[in-house]
Design a protein around this motif. Structure first.
Motif, mmCIF file in Angstrom:
data_model
loop_
_atom_site.group_PDB
_atom_site.id
_atom_site.type_symbol
_atom_site.label_atom_id
_atom_site.label_comp_id
_atom_site.label_asym_id
_atom_site.label_seq_id
_atom_site.Cartn_x
_atom_site.Cartn_y
_atom_site.Cartn_z
ATOM 1 N N THR A 1 0.066 34.022 16.632
ATOM 2 C CA THR A 1 0.947 33.393 15.647
ATOM 3 C C THR A 1 0.823 31.887 15.716
ATOM 4 O O THR A 1 0.817 31.300 16.810
ATOM 5 C CB THR A 1 2.410 33.806 15.884
ATOM 6 N N ALA A 2 0.729 31.243 14.549
ATOM 7 C CA ALA A 2 0.613 29.785 14.514
ATOM 8 C C ALA A 2 0.990 29.263 13.134
ATOM 9 O O ALA A 2 0.929 29.990 12.131
ATOM 10 C CB ALA A 2 -0.813 29.343 14.862
ATOM 11 N N LEU A 3 1.373 27.999 13.113
ATOM 12 C CA LEU A 3 1.507 27.268 11.860
ATOM 13 C C LEU A 3 0.161 26.635 11.557
ATOM 14 O O LEU A 3 -0.363 25.849 12.354
ATOM 15 C CB LEU A 3 2.580 26.182 11.974
ATOM 16 N N HIS B 1 0.863 -1.175 0.000
ATOM 17 C CA HIS B 1 0.000 0.000 0.000
ATOM 18 C C HIS B 1 0.900 1.226 0.000
ATOM 19 O O HIS B 1 1.734 1.384 0.889
ATOM 20 C CB HIS B 1 -0.899 -0.007 1.232
ATOM 21 N N ASN B 2 0.733 2.067 -0.993
ATOM 22 C CA ASN B 2 1.641 3.188 -1.167
ATOM 23 C C ASN B 2 0.860 4.497 -1.289
ATOM 24 O O ASN B 2 0.470 4.904 -2.374
ATOM 25 C CB ASN B 2 2.507 2.976 -2.417
ATOM 26 N N LEU B 3 0.635 5.118 -0.142
ATOM 27 C CA LEU B 3 -0.013 6.419 -0.103
ATOM 28 C C LEU B 3 1.025 7.483 0.227
ATOM 29 O O LEU B 3 2.180 7.184 0.527
ATOM 30 C CB LEU B 3 -1.125 6.426 0.948
ATOM 31 N N LEU B 4 0.598 8.718 0.168
ATOM 32 C CA LEU B 4 1.463 9.839 0.505
ATOM 33 C C LEU B 4 0.772 10.711 1.540
ATOM 34 O O LEU B 4 -0.439 10.913 1.493
ATOM 35 C CB LEU B 4 1.765 10.688 -0.735
ATOM 36 N N GLN B 5 1.544 11.210 2.476
ATOM 37 C CA GLN B 5 1.072 12.290 3.340
ATOM 38 C C GLN B 5 1.730 13.556 2.817
ATOM 39 O O GLN B 5 2.953 13.678 2.848
ATOM 40 C CB GLN B 5 1.469 12.067 4.795
ATOM 41 N N HIS B 6 0.914 14.460 2.300
ATOM 42 C CA HIS B 6 1.479 15.692 1.757
ATOM 43 C C HIS B 6 0.761 16.882 2.370
ATOM 44 O O HIS B 6 -0.419 16.813 2.719
ATOM 45 C CB HIS B 6 1.432 15.720 0.221
ATOM 46 N N PHE B 7 1.507 17.953 2.512
ATOM 47 C CA PHE B 7 0.972 19.084 3.274
ATOM 48 C C PHE B 7 1.629 20.386 2.837
ATOM 49 O O PHE B 7 2.751 20.410 2.331
ATOM 50 C CB PHE B 7 1.198 18.867 4.775
ATOM 51 N N LYS B 8 0.870 21.443 3.027
ATOM 52 C CA LYS B 8 1.401 22.786 2.872
ATOM 53 C C LYS B 8 0.856 23.633 4.008
ATOM 54 O O LYS B 8 -0.337 23.569 4.331
ATOM 55 C CB LYS B 8 1.011 23.408 1.528
ATOM 56 N N GLY B 9 1.754 24.396 4.635
ATOM 57 C CA GLY B 9 1.325 25.198 5.760
ATOM 58 C C GLY B 9 1.909 26.596 5.729
ATOM 59 O O GLY B 9 2.939 26.846 5.086
ATOM 60 N N TRP B 10 1.229 27.474 6.415
ATOM 61 C CA TRP B 10 1.692 28.853 6.568
ATOM 62 C C TRP B 10 1.858 29.161 8.050
ATOM 63 O O TRP B 10 0.995 28.826 8.872
ATOM 64 C CB TRP B 10 0.668 29.852 6.009
ATOM 65 N N LYS C 1 -0.814 38.179 8.152
ATOM 66 C CA LYS C 1 0.254 38.127 7.161
ATOM 67 C C LYS C 1 0.944 36.773 7.243
ATOM 68 O O LYS C 1 1.024 36.148 8.315
ATOM 69 C CB LYS C 1 1.264 39.252 7.360
ATOM 70 N N ILE C 2 1.430 36.290 6.091
ATOM 71 C CA ILE C 2 2.113 35.004 6.020
ATOM 72 C C ILE C 2 3.604 35.240 6.240
ATOM 73 O O ILE C 2 4.243 35.977 5.494
ATOM 74 C CB ILE C 2 1.861 34.328 4.657
ATOM 75 N N CYS C 3 4.149 34.609 7.279
ATOM 76 C CA CYS C 3 5.559 34.818 7.633
ATOM 77 C C CYS C 3 6.479 33.735 7.066
ATOM 78 O O CYS C 3 7.618 34.014 6.695
ATOM 79 C CB CYS C 3 5.721 34.850 9.153
ATOM 80 N N GLU C 4 5.993 32.495 7.024
ATOM 81 C CA GLU C 4 6.785 31.373 6.509
ATOM 82 C C GLU C 4 5.861 30.412 5.784
ATOM 83 O O GLU C 4 4.656 30.364 6.052
ATOM 84 C CB GLU C 4 7.501 30.619 7.639
ATOM 85 N N THR C 5 6.437 29.632 4.880
ATOM 86 C CA THR C 5 5.693 28.589 4.167
ATOM 87 C C THR C 5 6.418 27.261 4.348
ATOM 88 O O THR C 5 7.644 27.199 4.304
ATOM 89 C CB THR C 5 5.586 28.912 2.672
ATOM 90 N N GLU C 6 5.640 26.217 4.576
ATOM 91 C CA GLU C 6 6.213 24.878 4.755
ATOM 92 C C GLU C 6 5.490 23.909 3.830
ATOM 93 O O GLU C 6 4.268 23.941 3.706
ATOM 94 C CB GLU C 6 6.062 24.434 6.217
ATOM 95 N N TYR C 7 6.258 23.056 3.174
ATOM 96 C CA TYR C 7 5.670 22.055 2.270
ATOM 97 C C TYR C 7 6.451 20.759 2.428
ATOM 98 O O TYR C 7 7.680 20.773 2.609
ATOM 99 C CB TYR C 7 5.742 22.529 0.817
#
Length: 377
Positions: A196-198, A148-157, A232-238
């Motif tokens: 402030t939060a992710l 079984h081959n799934l992905l956990q993918h995410f984008k956050g600010w 305002k967006i301070c950082e981006t995570e992917y």
């Protein structure tokens, strides 16, 4: 993370005076990722307590918002912890720099090969030979049909709001108030303070989205559920993490040991890696110091957790039951037991109690399908 953690534990062991070379294509001088994990509070924290001094945040409770339950989860003796990449890199480098036998070199790995004389590495066309090579570069192929081959993918600010809108004492572990579209989709919030939060949009499936699609979900969630008063967006995570039960050979050659995700250290059903990596690496260093061999020992009965992971992935892959309802049942009805279970520290009787809270038929069908696929494979 795996390579630096291993070097750190070696530096704290009787092997500290051995010659160690760390090869990495990146300098690791920026905050390129965040790790979160849970572990027992206080003196009972046995796995990652070495990094307690550099934790960015830690919480005694977490929040969950599912289909039939919304509120805090009782974590028992556990704490949820957040560690920033840049703090980890700086701490480990500072500790390793105290040992003249440990050397860093920025280089791209060209080749890794086992030889009768030891592990052989070519990096930037330069050859190296060592008693052991610990490899975190190997990539899973994720192409075997019986797995079984799934992905956990995410984008956050990381956002800073005009108004206080975050509960800084309680991160949101999963918020399923987003359209599921047949997948497992949720929001994840790590509060730094009241403003402030992710905020991260996460999916479990086998198809990545476009940047615009991730960002549309983030925008919609923030607008609907967070009273920011503007932000305002301070950082981006992917990131993309494999959620796969494909077999990994940690000790696939006499002098080459795979570590990190490439060694199977990522928990297939959750994508959590940091705490498992610390646990496994400590076992490797202990065995290496005591026996001269890095092989981890594991009982056959401990292998049951691999079966549990495969069954869960099968349920998700085949859409046998709504994922948001599954997670709601698991967390709402098991609270601190689920954290012990995901750490693979439960007794079998506790596992049976947890399974009793799950939808019965979807997991029975998944169980037999896993057995069938493994038999064919």
């Amino acid at each position: 993370m795996a390579g630096l953690s291993l070097a750190y534990y070696l530096s704290q062991s009787p092997l500290r005076n051995r010659s160690i070379l760390i090869l990495d294509s990146e300098l690791k001088n920026r905050n390129d990722r965040t790790w979160c994990f849970w572990e027992p509070d206080g003196g009972s924290a046995t796995y990652t307590s070495a990094f307690d001094s550099i934790l960015f945040r830690k919480w005694k409770t977490v929040s969950f918002h599912g289909t039939t339950y919304a509120g805090a989860l009782d974590m028992g003796d556990y704490q949820y912890k957040m560690l920033r990449g840049i703090d980890f890199y700086a701490f480990v480098r500072n500790e390793l720099n105290k040992h003249p036998t440990i050397e860093f070199q920025q280089a791209t790995i060209n080749r890794i090969k086992d030889t009768p004389q030891g592990g052989f590495v070519i990096a930037d066309d330069e050859p190296y030979l060592a008693d052991y090579v610990f490899d975190s570069t190997f990539a899973l192929k994720l192409d075997q049909s019986e797995n079984h081959n799934l992905l956990q993918h995410f984008k956050g600010w990381v956002i800073t709001a005009e108004k206080p809108c975050f509960n800084q004492n309680q991160p949101e572990l999963m918020d399923f108030r987003v359209a599921q579209h047949g997948d497992c989709r949720f929001m994840y919030i790590l509060p730094f303070d009241e403003k402030t939060a992710l905020v991260e949009f996460t999916l479990f499936n086998d198809q990545l989205l476009t940047d615009a699609e991730y960002e549309a979900e983030l925008l919609q969630y923030i607008d609907h559920f967070l009273d920011t008063g503007g932000y305002k967006i301070c950082e981006t995570e992917y990131g993309v993490i494999p959620m796969s039960d494909e077999s990994t050979e940690e000790n696939h050659a006499e002098h080459i040991i795979r570590i990190g995700t490439s060694g199977g250290f990522t928990k297939p059903s959750t994508g959590y890696t940091f705490q498992r990596t610390q646990r496994y690496l400590q076992a490797i260093v202990k065995n290496l110091a005591e026996t001269g061999k890095p092989n981890r020992r594991s009982s056959w009965f401990a292998g049951r957790f691999k079966l549990y992971d495969s069954i869960f992935l099968n349920v998700l892959e085949k859409h046998r039951h709504n994922a948001d309802d599954i997670f709601t049942r698991v967390y709402a009805e098991n609270h601190h037991r689920v954290f012990t279970f995901l750490d693979e520290d439960t007794r079998f009787i506790d596992e049976l109690r947890l399974f009793a809270t799950m939808p019965f038929l979807p997991f029975v069908y998944a169980f037999f399908d896993v057995l069938r696929r493994k038999a064919i494979g």
